[in-house]
Design a protein around this motif. Structure first.
Motif, PDB file in Angstrom:
ATOM      1  N   VAL A   1       0.839  -1.184   0.000  1.00 44.78           N
ATOM      2  CA  VAL A   1       0.000   0.000   0.000  1.00 44.78           C
ATOM      3  C   VAL A   1       0.880   1.242   0.000  1.00 44.78           C
ATOM      4  N   ILE A   2       0.656   2.122  -0.965  1.00 51.19           N
ATOM      5  CA  ILE A   2       1.389   3.384  -1.034  1.00 51.19           C
ATOM      6  C   ILE A   2       1.170   4.134   0.283  1.00 51.19           C
ATOM      7  N   GLY A   3       2.250   4.644   0.847  1.00 50.20           N
ATOM      8  CA  GLY A   3       2.141   5.417   2.076  1.00 50.20           C
ATOM      9  C   GLY A   3       2.113   4.578   3.340  1.00 50.20           C
TER      10      GLY A   3
ATOM     11  N   LEU B   1      -4.380  -2.529  -4.098  1.00 48.10           N
ATOM     12  CA  LEU B   1      -4.768  -1.419  -4.978  1.00 48.10           C
ATOM     13  C   LEU B   1      -5.932  -0.621  -4.402  1.00 48.10           C
ATOM     14  N   ALA B   2      -6.882  -1.305  -3.777  1.00 48.67           N
ATOM     15  CA  ALA B   2      -8.005  -0.593  -3.159  1.00 48.67           C
ATOM     16  C   ALA B   2      -7.504   0.302  -2.032  1.00 48.67           C
ATOM     17  N   ALA B   3      -6.553  -0.203  -1.240  1.00 51.19           N
ATOM     18  CA  ALA B   3      -5.997   0.608  -0.152  1.00 51.19           C
ATOM     19  C   ALA B   3      -5.170   1.765  -0.713  1.00 51.19           C
ATOM     20  N   CYS B   4      -4.455   1.531  -1.807  1.00 57.61           N
ATOM     21  CA  CYS B   4      -3.702   2.614  -2.462  1.00 57.61           C
ATOM     22  C   CYS B   4      -4.667   3.699  -2.943  1.00 57.61           C
ATOM     23  N   ARG B   5      -5.748   3.277  -3.564  1.00 56.94           N
ATOM     24  CA  ARG B   5      -6.758   4.241  -4.033  1.00 56.94           C
ATOM     25  C   ARG B   5      -7.255   5.090  -2.870  1.00 56.94           C
ATOM     26  N   ASP B   6      -7.572   4.443  -1.749  1.00 55.33           N
ATOM     27  CA  ASP B   6      -8.089   5.181  -0.604  1.00 55.33           C
ATOM     28  C   ASP B   6      -7.051   6.165  -0.073  1.00 55.33           C
ATOM     29  N   TYR B   7      -5.796   5.735  -0.008  1.00 58.87           N
ATOM     30  CA  TYR B   7      -4.735   6.624   0.467  1.00 58.87           C
ATOM     31  C   TYR B   7      -4.557   7.816  -0.476  1.00 58.87           C
TER      32      TYR B   7
END
Length: 197
Positions: A147-149, A187-193
């Motif tokens: 997850v980004i971030g 990817l879903a968590a990246c989108r949210d971040y």
């Protein structure tokens, strides 16, 4: 020409050159150090000329061309960086840049400084986490994407602020093996971040 026709048929706006073509054979082992060692200053100049040629074809077809970096672009080739050669020897109207932020950091450069200095050229971002900053002169080996971030060494908010200021139009999240969890969950968590930024 065939790739451009395929891109037109799919309705895409951008085509991206994902790596340079060396002028000598690649050595054994990992691709990053192998291509770094196979590239020369002359090869970077030849790549720039080819990017101009393809960029002109893309523009004539109503598409845009971007060049995607790895860390090798920031290595020294007879006193010049490959990235600077690409910038100097390509036509800004024909060739834009897709900044791979993690690879730039792994190459020892500051992505915010690149975004500020080349705001007229960088139009795309390629993003993934980086678990640790590699030692100078190395590129590291742990690019497992999650997850980004979360759990990476890149400070994303100022990078995205600089990207917005520079006029970046798209950012693409990469998932690179070994995956730490199912790709779609990451990817879903990246989108949210990213939406939170």
């Amino acid at each position: 020409a065939a790739r451009i026709a395929e891109a037109q048929a799919m309705g895409v706006q951008w085509i991206v050159a994902s790596s340079p073509r060396p002028d000598k054979p690649l050595g054994q082992g990992d691709w990053i150090p192998a291509i770094r060692d196979a590239m020369t200053l002359d090869a970077w100049k030849k790549n720039a000329a080819e990017l101009n040629r393809v960029g002109a074809l893309a523009k004539a077809a109503g598409l845009k061309l971007g060049y995607h970096n790895h860390p090798i672009e920031f290595a020294d080739y007879d006193g010049q960086r490959g990235y600077d050669v690409i910038l100097k020897h390509t036509d800004p109207a024909l060739v834009k840049l897709e900044l791979d932020v993690a690879w730039a950091v792994a190459g020892g450069v500051d992505p915010i400084a690149l975004l500020k200095k080349h705001a007229d050229r960088i139009r795309l971002l390629h993003i993934k986490g980086l678990k640790a900053r590699p030692a100078p002169g190395t590129y590291g080996s742990d690019f497992a994407s999650g997850v980004i971030g979360t759990g990476d060494v890149i400070d994303w908010p100022p990078i995205f602020a600089a990207a917005r200021q520079a006029g970046v139009v798209h950012a693409f999240v990469e998932q690179e093996p070994p995956h730490i969890q199912p790709i779609m969950k990451s990817l879903a968590a990246c989108r949210d971040y990213l939406q939170s930024l």
